[in-house]
Scaffold this motif. Structure first.
Motif, short mmCIF file in Angstrom:
data_model
loop_
_atom_site.label_atom_id
_atom_site.label_comp_id
_atom_site.label_asym_id
_atom_site.label_seq_id
_atom_site.Cartn_x
_atom_site.Cartn_y
_atom_site.Cartn_z
N ALA A 1 0.21 -8.82 -3.86
CA ALA A 1 -0.22 -7.35 -3.59
C ALA A 1 -0.89 -7.66 -1.53
O ALA A 1 -2.01 -8.00 -2.30
N ASP A 2 -0.69 -6.84 -1.16
CA ASP A 2 -0.55 -5.88 0.09
C ASP A 2 -1.93 -4.77 -0.39
O ASP A 2 -1.81 -3.92 0.52
N GLN B 1 1.39 -1.28 -0.42
CA GLN B 1 0.16 0.03 -0.37
C GLN B 1 0.92 0.82 0.01
O GLN B 1 0.49 2.22 -0.55
N SER B 2 2.01 1.55 0.33
CA SER B 2 2.87 2.51 1.04
C SER B 2 3.50 2.54 -0.45
O SER B 2 4.77 4.05 0.01
N TYR B 3 3.77 2.20 -1.63
CA TYR B 3 4.59 2.04 -2.57
C TYR B 3 6.06 1.37 -1.99
O TYR B 3 6.66 0.77 -3.02
N ASN B 4 6.92 2.12 -0.97
CA ASN B 4 8.57 1.91 -0.73
C ASN B 4 9.33 2.38 -1.95
O ASN B 4 9.70 1.91 -2.34
N ALA C 1 -5.52 0.82 -0.95
CA ALA C 1 -6.41 1.64 -0.33
C ALA C 1 -6.19 3.03 0.18
O ALA C 1 -6.89 3.71 0.36
N SER C 2 -5.08 3.49 -0.41
CA SER C 2 -4.73 5.01 -0.57
C SER C 2 -5.32 5.57 -1.73
O SER C 2 -4.92 6.78 -2.21
N GLN D 1 2.87 6.42 -8.36
CA GLN D 1 3.42 6.24 -7.88
C GLN D 1 3.19 4.62 -7.94
O GLN D 1 4.25 3.93 -7.94
N GLN D 2 1.91 4.27 -7.79
CA GLN D 2 1.57 2.68 -7.38
C GLN D 2 2.45 1.96 -8.44
O GLN D 2 2.51 0.70 -8.99
N ARG D 3 1.92 2.69 -9.79
CA ARG D 3 2.09 1.68 -10.98
C ARG D 3 4.46 1.99 -10.95
O ARG D 3 4.67 0.64 -11.72
#
Length: 261
Positions: free
Chosen positions: A169-170, A86-89, A174-175, A151-153
């Motif tokens: 995928a966790d 969820q946080s992209y990292n 969600a965001s 960013q998720q992409r």
């Protein structure tokens, strides 16, 4: 293939996160894991790549017993399993391309690691991965200048560059707002179908799970209480998984999404 044989996961304090898990996931499946917060969804998928060790039972991935792996064996094993959070990292102060290139660092010689030098082949693979998620035009843009969906992409492209067999995928949406969530879910579905990559996703949004996944696994109090096709999920099934709170959860999620927008 992923196979759980009577798997249990117990945290300190005798907290049973998973119990009596019997589950088989074949290559190429798109599976959504749903249930209340704290039901054991994240633990279930994080055991697959050894982010969490199981307490008892057996867990096999492509006939490899995961709990028996040690040291370099674990690192090599994880190269074939991508993980999206969820946080992209991501490293936000550098470009999308450089974030994707990070996936190749384990393959570099010592001096290339020290100098941050990547081969032409690595750069082509990274650009190809960005193209696969529709943001190759953002390759040289700093990540902190991209939207949450972009960013998720980037995070998804970084994982695809490894050519994984399995994609975990966790809570990947969600965001995100509803429109961007659908775009990211479209990416997961296309990757699953076009590249035959198994996708196992922990997701709170029930409607998204039913719309995109082929198979639904319902987790309640650490146990699997539903495992079947998404089209076979009824309101009665959802009420059982969510202890009758599914409508309340929908309202909460919709309120969070309105806030995101």
């Amino acid at each position: 293939m992923i196979e759980f044989n009577d798997v249990e996961k117990i945290y300190p304090g005798n907290v049973k996160a998973l119990q009596h898990i019997h589950l088989t996931i074949d290559k190429g499946e798109f599976v959504a894991v749903i249930g209340l917060s704290g039901a054991g969804k994240s633990t279930l998928i994080r055991c697959i790549n050894r982010m969490h060790d199981i307490t008892s039972g057996q867990l096999f991935v492509d006939d490899v017993e995961v709990s028996h792996l040690r040291g370099k064996e674990i690192r090599k094993f994880r190269q074939k399993i991508g993980m999206i959070f969820q946080s992209y990292n991501l490293v936000t102060r550098t470009t999308a391309l450089k974030n994707v290139l990070v996936s190749f660092v384990p393959q570099l010689s010592f001096w290339r690691k020290m100098l941050g030098l990547f081969s032409k082949e690595h750069k082509i693979k990274a650009l190809t991965a960005l193209d696969q998620v529709g943001i190759v035009d953002k390759a040289y843009v700093r990540v902190d200048q991209l939207s949450g969906g972009q960013q998720q992409r980037v995070a998804l492209a970084r994982t695809l560059a490894q050519y994984p067999d399995i994609l975990l995928a966790d809570e990947p949406i969600a965001s995100l707002d509803p429109v961007t969530s659908a775009q990211v879910m479209d990416d997961f579905q296309r990757i699953n179908r076009d590249m035959n990559i198994s996708v196992i996703m922990n997701i709170h949004h029930v409607e998204m799970a039913l719309d995109y996944a082929d198979r639904i696994i319902g987790v309640r109090d650490g146990e699997i209480v539903y495992d079947g096709k998404s089209e076979d999920v009824t309101q009665e099934v959802l009420d059982h998984i969510y202890k009758g709170n599914v409508e309340e959860l929908r309202e909460t999620y919709e309120g969070e999404q309105a806030h995101v927008q």
